[in-house]
Design a protein around this motif. Structure first.
Motif, mmCIF file in Angstrom:
data_model
loop_
_atom_site.group_PDB
_atom_site.id
_atom_site.type_symbol
_atom_site.label_atom_id
_atom_site.label_comp_id
_atom_site.label_asym_id
_atom_site.label_seq_id
_atom_site.Cartn_x
_atom_site.Cartn_y
_atom_site.Cartn_z
ATOM 1 N N THR A 91 0.942 -1.258 0.081
ATOM 2 C CA THR A 91 -0.171 -0.134 0.070
ATOM 3 C C THR A 91 0.824 1.187 -0.107
ATOM 4 O OG1 THR A 91 -1.688 -1.339 1.349
ATOM 5 C CG2 THR A 91 -1.891 1.333 1.218
ATOM 6 N N SER A 141 9.354 1.741 7.347
ATOM 7 C CA SER A 141 8.356 0.936 7.806
ATOM 8 C C SER A 141 7.954 1.367 9.407
ATOM 9 C CB SER A 141 8.515 -0.515 8.067
ATOM 10 O OG SER A 141 9.446 -0.853 6.995
ATOM 11 N N THR A 142 6.973 0.898 9.919
ATOM 12 C CA THR A 142 6.967 1.146 11.381
ATOM 13 C C THR A 142 7.360 0.091 12.216
ATOM 14 O OG1 THR A 142 4.980 2.531 10.860
ATOM 15 C CG2 THR A 142 5.206 1.931 13.180
ATOM 16 N N PHE A 200 -6.167 2.111 6.112
ATOM 17 C CA PHE A 200 -4.842 1.681 7.111
ATOM 18 C C PHE A 200 -5.531 0.385 7.665
ATOM 19 C CE2 PHE A 200 -2.432 2.616 11.137
ATOM 20 C CZ PHE A 200 -1.128 2.127 10.624
HETATM 21 P P1 NAD Z 1 1.550 -3.899 2.918
HETATM 22 O O1 NAD Z 1 1.169 -5.100 3.873
HETATM 23 O O2 NAD Z 1 0.498 -3.274 2.211
HETATM 24 O O3 NAD Z 1 2.828 -3.997 2.248
HETATM 25 C C1 NAD Z 1 3.884 -4.782 2.606
HETATM 26 C C2 NAD Z 1 4.439 -5.306 1.396
HETATM 27 O O4 NAD Z 1 5.683 -6.117 1.945
HETATM 28 C C3 NAD Z 1 3.648 -6.378 0.570
HETATM 29 O O5 NAD Z 1 3.483 -6.134 -0.607
HETATM 30 C C4 NAD Z 1 4.314 -7.726 0.843
HETATM 31 O O6 NAD Z 1 4.231 -8.581 -0.025
HETATM 32 C C5 NAD Z 1 5.689 -7.206 1.141
HETATM 33 N N1 NAD Z 1 6.608 -8.122 1.845
HETATM 34 C C6 NAD Z 1 6.200 -8.805 2.985
HETATM 35 N N2 NAD Z 1 7.307 -9.634 3.298
HETATM 36 C C7 NAD Z 1 8.238 -9.502 2.335
HETATM 37 C C8 NAD Z 1 9.664 -10.157 2.247
HETATM 38 N N3 NAD Z 1 9.951 -10.805 3.261
HETATM 39 N N4 NAD Z 1 10.235 -9.666 1.177
HETATM 40 C C9 NAD Z 1 9.750 -8.745 0.269
HETATM 41 N N5 NAD Z 1 8.701 -8.221 0.380
HETATM 42 C C10 NAD Z 1 7.566 -8.507 1.391
HETATM 43 O O7 NAD Z 1 1.971 -2.628 4.248
HETATM 44 P P2 NAD Z 1 1.744 -1.279 4.095
HETATM 45 O O8 NAD Z 1 0.406 -0.743 4.434
HETATM 46 O O9 NAD Z 1 2.318 -0.668 2.688
HETATM 47 O O10 NAD Z 1 2.571 -0.768 5.056
HETATM 48 C C11 NAD Z 1 3.980 -0.814 4.984
HETATM 49 C C12 NAD Z 1 4.786 -0.388 6.452
HETATM 50 O O11 NAD Z 1 4.305 1.122 6.399
HETATM 51 C C13 NAD Z 1 4.247 -0.654 7.792
HETATM 52 O O12 NAD Z 1 5.009 -0.950 8.688
HETATM 53 C C14 NAD Z 1 3.060 0.007 8.057
HETATM 54 O O13 NAD Z 1 3.077 -0.016 9.675
HETATM 55 C C15 NAD Z 1 3.572 1.404 7.722
HETATM 56 N N6 NAD Z 1 2.768 2.381 7.426
HETATM 57 C C16 NAD Z 1 1.550 2.181 6.649
HETATM 58 C C17 NAD Z 1 0.401 3.214 6.617
HETATM 59 C C18 NAD Z 1 -0.727 2.987 5.655
HETATM 60 O O14 NAD Z 1 -1.454 3.819 5.874
HETATM 61 N N7 NAD Z 1 -0.801 1.899 5.154
HETATM 62 C C19 NAD Z 1 1.061 4.561 6.967
HETATM 63 C C20 NAD Z 1 2.019 4.856 7.565
HETATM 64 C C21 NAD Z 1 3.190 3.783 7.670
#
Ligand code: NAD
Length: 298
Positions: free
Chosen positions: A10, A93-94, A231
């Motif tokens: 995301t 990441s968080t 989120f």
């Molecule tokens: P998400 O689950 O949508 O994306 C994570 C990605 O990582 C996925 O595409 C997954 O396939 C990939 N992945 C997982 N394990 C992996 C590995 N071993 N090797 C390679 N790729 C791998 O998560 P997100 O919403 O994009 O959030 C990512 C980070 O950002 C988190 O730590 C979250 O807390 C933080 N964050 C999210 C938001 C939000 O609004 N979604 C906002 C701020 C911060």
């Protein structure tokens, strides 16, 4: 300078897209091949492993779901620590300060500088390049990658200690989810008493109750009942847990934060891990025996 990007979810996909569109040569990897395919259309090179990214790129960004996965990708077998080319590792990441400190310590032993740089602003901010970035780590490395960070959002340097950016992020998110929880309670109570939800938001936003839920989350994802702020409940629960664990380890009670954590637990138990965290209001509606009317334009 070749840039690597691991984790195209995301948040990661729109951030990597902005870097590619700004002309940075990019090598990407995600377990989900479809996301990497979309980056390849923009000219990014697709790697087949974390190790390949770290052998190709001098600066490697990660945007991964949990601290456990971040630690494995950074320090596990075939992880970033073993990369031949990587000099600077940036965790968007968080992850929480503990894993950030551990990773920074292990990476510097291999001459790789770690910057923690968690982000705030959601998927919309990631697409528009308006995220708030909370960076910490050696300032020379921060200055070196500043042009890349500028593509993603506004970077605020929080200090040179590993994990300071992560602590800042946990605090920010606790404030944000607490505002969502209490604003949701207030909306349900007001509607049950006979107030129109759009009128309530007008008043709150003109008055001292204004916050990020009343300005953005409620009008965008709750009043139209789309519950698609972007989120998940699981991610918000992770952030809250990390913050409260950290506070507990520091001997600081956080009773309000703990109540919000339980609200998230109940939302997850009712609607599941992947439910948008704005669903929290539906739990409160059930208790109150009232449902907010659908308002498409608030
Ligand atoms: P998400 O689950 O949508 O994306 C994570 C990605 O990582 C996925 O595409 C997954 O396939 C990939 N992945 C997982 N394990 C992996 C590995 N071993 N090797 C390679 N790729 C791998 O998560 P997100 O919403 O994009 O959030 C990512 C980070 O950002 C988190 O730590 C979250 O807390 C933080 N964050 C999210 C938001 C939000 O609004 N979604 C906002 C701020 C911060």
């Amino acid at each position: 300078m070749n840039i690597g990007f691991i984790g195209l979810g995301t948040m990661g996909e729109p951030m990597a897209t902005r870097l590619a569109q700004a002309g940075f040569p990019l090598t990407v990897f995600d377990l989900n091949r479809a996301a990497a395919d979309r980056l390849a259309v923009l000219g990014a090179r697709q790697a087949t492993s974390v190790a390949e990214v770290a052998d190709t790129a001098e600066v490697v960004f990660v945007s991964l779901p949990t601290p456990e996965i971040v630690q494995k990708v950074a320090l596990g077998e075939g992880g970033i620590a073993t990369g031949k080319k990587v000099r600077i590792y940036i965790d968007l990441s968080t992850t929480g300060p503990r894993v950030a400190k551990l990773v920074a310590r292990e990476l510097i032993a291999r001459s790789i500088i770690a910057l923690d740089c968690p982000v705030s602003g959601g998927a919309a901010g990631a697409t528009k390049g308006t995220l708030a970035l909370m960076a910490s780590g050696p300032s020379a490395a921060f200055d070196e990658v500043a042009p890349m960070l500028q593509c993603i959002g506004k970077a605020i340097y929080c200090g040179d200690g590993a994990g300071l950016g992560q602590t800042m992020k946990l605090v920010n998110n606790l404030v944000s989810v607490t505002a969502l929880a209490v604003s949701s309670e207030a909306m349900v109570m007001g509607v049950k008493a006979g107030l129109a939800p759009e009128v309530m938001l007008d008043v709150l936003n003109a008055g001292s109750g204004r916050n990020s839920a009343t300005v953005d989350k409620l009008p965008r994802a709750v009043l139209p009942r789309t519950f698609d702020f972007g989120f998940t409940t699981a991610l918000s629960l992770k952030d809250t847990r990390l913050c409260l664990d950290e506070a507990e380890a520091m001997g600081i009670p956080m009773p309000v934060g703990n109540a919000v954590r339980q609200m998230l637990n109940m939302t997850r138990a009712t609607y599941g891990d992947d439910a948008d965290y704005t669903r929290m209001i539906c739990v409160l509606e059930q208790w109150a025996g009232v449902e907010l009317p659908i308002v498409t334009k608030a």
